[in-house]
Design an enzyme around this catalytic site. Structure first.
Site, PDB file in Angstrom:
ATOM      1  N   CYS A 120      -2.111  13.291  -2.727  1.00 36.28           N
ATOM      2  CA  CYS A 120      -2.121  12.640  -4.039  1.00 36.28           C
ATOM      3  C   CYS A 120      -3.227  13.208  -4.917  1.00 36.28           C
ATOM      4  O   CYS A 120      -4.362  13.397  -4.457  1.00 36.28           O
ATOM      5  CB  CYS A 120      -2.332  11.131  -3.871  1.00 36.28           C
ATOM      6  SG  CYS A 120      -2.240  10.231  -5.436  1.00 36.28           S
TER       7      CYS A 120
ATOM      8  N   CYS B 240      -8.321   7.278  -6.483  1.00 39.36           N
ATOM      9  CA  CYS B 240      -8.545   5.865  -6.187  1.00 39.36           C
ATOM     10  C   CYS B 240      -9.429   5.731  -4.940  1.00 39.36           C
ATOM     11  O   CYS B 240      -9.048   6.169  -3.850  1.00 39.36           O
ATOM     12  CB  CYS B 240      -7.219   5.160  -5.974  1.00 39.36           C
ATOM     13  SG  CYS B 240      -6.037   5.393  -7.334  1.00 39.36           S
TER      14      CYS B 240
ATOM     15  N   CYS C 298      -8.224   4.460  -1.376  1.00 38.93           N
ATOM     16  CA  CYS C 298      -6.987   4.983  -0.805  1.00 38.93           C
ATOM     17  C   CYS C 298      -7.221   6.152   0.145  1.00 38.93           C
ATOM     18  O   CYS C 298      -7.902   7.131  -0.203  1.00 38.93           O
ATOM     19  CB  CYS C 298      -6.046   5.413  -1.935  1.00 38.93           C
ATOM     20  SG  CYS C 298      -4.423   5.923  -1.328  1.00 38.93           S
TER      21      CYS C 298
ATOM     22  N   CYS D 121      10.481  -1.626   0.894  1.00 35.73           N
ATOM     23  CA  CYS D 121       9.611  -1.104  -0.161  1.00 35.73           C
ATOM     24  C   CYS D 121       9.483   0.396   0.029  1.00 35.73           C
ATOM     25  O   CYS D 121       8.925   0.864   1.030  1.00 35.73           O
ATOM     26  CB  CYS D 121       8.239  -1.776  -0.100  1.00 35.73           C
ATOM     27  SG  CYS D 121       8.324  -3.583  -0.212  1.00 35.73           S
TER      28      CYS D 121
ATOM     29  N   CYS E 191      12.621  -2.336  -3.298  1.00 32.71           N
ATOM     30  CA  CYS E 191      11.523  -2.254  -4.257  1.00 32.71           C
ATOM     31  C   CYS E 191      10.980  -0.832  -4.228  1.00 32.71           C
ATOM     32  O   CYS E 191      10.729  -0.280  -3.149  1.00 32.71           O
ATOM     33  CB  CYS E 191      10.420  -3.252  -3.885  1.00 32.71           C
ATOM     34  SG  CYS E 191       8.977  -3.207  -4.983  1.00 32.71           S
TER      35      CYS E 191
ATOM     36  N   CYS F 204       6.479  -6.604  -9.369  1.00 35.80           N
ATOM     37  CA  CYS F 204       5.628  -6.905  -8.219  1.00 35.80           C
ATOM     38  C   CYS F 204       4.272  -6.262  -8.483  1.00 35.80           C
ATOM     39  O   CYS F 204       4.184  -5.048  -8.674  1.00 35.80           O
ATOM     40  CB  CYS F 204       6.263  -6.341  -6.947  1.00 35.80           C
ATOM     41  SG  CYS F 204       5.243  -6.477  -5.460  1.00 35.80           S
TER      42      CYS F 204
ATOM     43  N   ARG G  26       2.284 -12.482  -1.216  1.00 33.13           N
ATOM     44  CA  ARG G  26       2.496 -11.695  -0.007  1.00 33.13           C
ATOM     45  C   ARG G  26       1.159 -11.265   0.598  1.00 33.13           C
ATOM     46  O   ARG G  26       0.313 -10.696  -0.091  1.00 33.13           O
ATOM     47  CB  ARG G  26       3.332 -10.450  -0.332  1.00 33.13           C
ATOM     48  CG  ARG G  26       3.696  -9.607   0.886  1.00 33.13           C
ATOM     49  CD  ARG G  26       4.527  -8.390   0.469  1.00 33.13           C
ATOM     50  NE  ARG G  26       5.616  -8.809  -0.400  1.00 33.13           N
ATOM     51  CZ  ARG G  26       6.034  -8.114  -1.441  1.00 33.13           C
ATOM     52  NH1 ARG G  26       5.446  -6.981  -1.766  1.00 33.13           N
ATOM     53  NH2 ARG G  26       7.024  -8.551  -2.172  1.00 33.13           N
TER      54      ARG G  26
END
Length: 406
Positions: free
Chosen positions: A65, A69, A72, A109, A142, A202, A272
């Site tokens: 990626c 962040c 992460c 997901c 999702c 979400c 959740r």
């Protein structure tokens, strides 16, 4: 206690608590914890009964990626020894999803690392959604692909996606200390794009990054203003090789208080318990089911969760039941009208947070801890033992030749 009676009454009416009330939940003592869980549990049962919705993650593309962040393990510059692979083919993703559905999940997901999808990526995911729904027509799908460009949410909807996930993660005031390659406003924009396209929105948060109580309340109030149908609450997994590897700030008790606060602020929304529950809630996970009505089954994106059978046993032993595919998750007023996280009549639903300039109390890390109330500092210190033995990198399931955990 008067606070909990007030919050219970407001939760049953879908009325927004005051910020002081939300902060007071986070400031309750351990002696009051079971009372907090009991009050929030009554709100949870009012809107969701004793049902627990199971969700299953399929990591379509792991690592690699370009975003930075800090939380992460897939970030730019991460030294975490996670699985790294490019896009799964639709049949591979469908096979991975089938394992979770066989274990009782009703939502899959589909997640891919990256800043956001290209149009070709949307085509890939659209093919994957079709492959999954061809085999399991009742499944909810999702997508979680990062920042969306104009028209992409509509294309995912037309391909059969039911929902789109994009978390705010932390307060607007501290967001720049967590990520520099995109902004808090970018995240808000993507949630709004999903909502406008008719997808079920979400969006949630990550707790344990060194934030203050004020930051947590800020982000939850911002989420309420954005009107998502589901709010995932993640607890930071401090991966070795990431900038937040030393942030062990959570106790099981604090995790329960955070979940209770989210339930009081968003009483009729699918709350959740997401990543990190095994690491930070540990043996108190069953108590959290009295607050949240949804969990992930099995493993996460780059870390392993507890065995899928253990999840099912925990739900049954705690007196709850797995939500069936024929059951509607959301209360009728939300399922039929997307009425909002509470009532749209609340004039202060976004006050002090969200895109209107609500701030935090210092950046993530030690400065935020110094700016936090004394109780938070003491609790963070009490919970700061590094339980690296509970952080296990995922080596099975999607992207491997080993059977998934479901």
């Amino acid at each position: 206690m008067d606070l909990l009676n007030t919050l219970l009454d407001k939760g049953l009416r879908r009325e927004l608590p005051t910020r002081d009330e939300a902060l007071a939940v986070l400031a309750t003592s351990d002696d009051e914890l079971l009372d907090v869980v009991a009050a929030a549990g009554k709100v949870r049962r009012q809107w969701f009964g004793r049902r627990v919705k199971l969700n299953y993650l399929v990591n379509l593309k792991s690592g690699l990626c370009p975003e930075d962040c800090s939380y992460c393990s897939q970030r730019l510059g991460s030294k975490a020894e996670i699985l790294k692979y490019t896009w799964l083919k639709p049949d591979q993703a469908s096979e991975a999803a089938a394992a979770g559905l066989a274990g009782g999940a009703k939502r899959v997901c589909l997640v891919a690392s990256g800043r956001g999808p290209t149009d070709r990526d949307v085509d890939r995911v659209s093919d994957t959604i079709k492959a999954i729904k061809d085999r399991h027509e009742d499944v909810e799908v999702c997508a979680c692909l990062g920042l969306l460009s104009d028209g992409q949410a509509e294309r995912l909807r037309d391909a059969g996606a039911d929902a789109y996930n994009h978390n705010l993660n932390t307060s607007e005031g501290t967001y720049g200390d967590i990520t520099t390659t995109h902004t808090y406003a970018d995240r808000v924009d993507t949630v709004q794009k999903a909502h406008a396209a008719g997808l079920s929105a979400c969006s949630g948060l990550i707790a344990g990054m060194g934030e203050s109580d004020e930051d947590l309340v800020d982000v939850v109030y911002a989420l309420r203003a954005l009107d998502p149908d589901s709010v995932p609450v993640n607890f930071l997994i401090p991966f070795e090789g990431t900038p937040l590897a030393k942030e062990w700030n959570l106790t099981p008790q604090r995790c329960l208080r955070i979940l209770a606060m989210v339930r009081f602020v968003c009483p009729d929304v699918e709350v959740r318990i997401a990543g990190g529950r095994e690491v930070h809630l540990r043996t108190m996970q069953p108590l959290a089911l009295h607050l949240a009505n949804s969990i992930f089954l099995g493993d996460y994106l780059t870390s392993e969760g507890q065995a899928g059978k253990a999840d099912l046993d925990m739900i049954a032993d705690a007196g709850f039941e797995v939500e069936g595919t024929g059951e509607v998750t959301l209360p009728e007023h939300r399922a039929t009208a997307h009425a909002g996280c509470g009532s749209h009549a609340d004039t202060d639903a976004g006050a002090g947070c969200g895109s209107h300039g609500g701030g935090g109390c210092g950046p993530c890390g030690s400065t935020a801890q110094e700016a936090a109330p004394e109780k938070l500092v003491q609790e963070a210190a009490r919970g700061s033992e590094a339980r690296t033995d509970l952080v296990s990198v995922r080596r099975r399931g999607a992207g491997t030749d080993l059977a998934p955990n479901a």
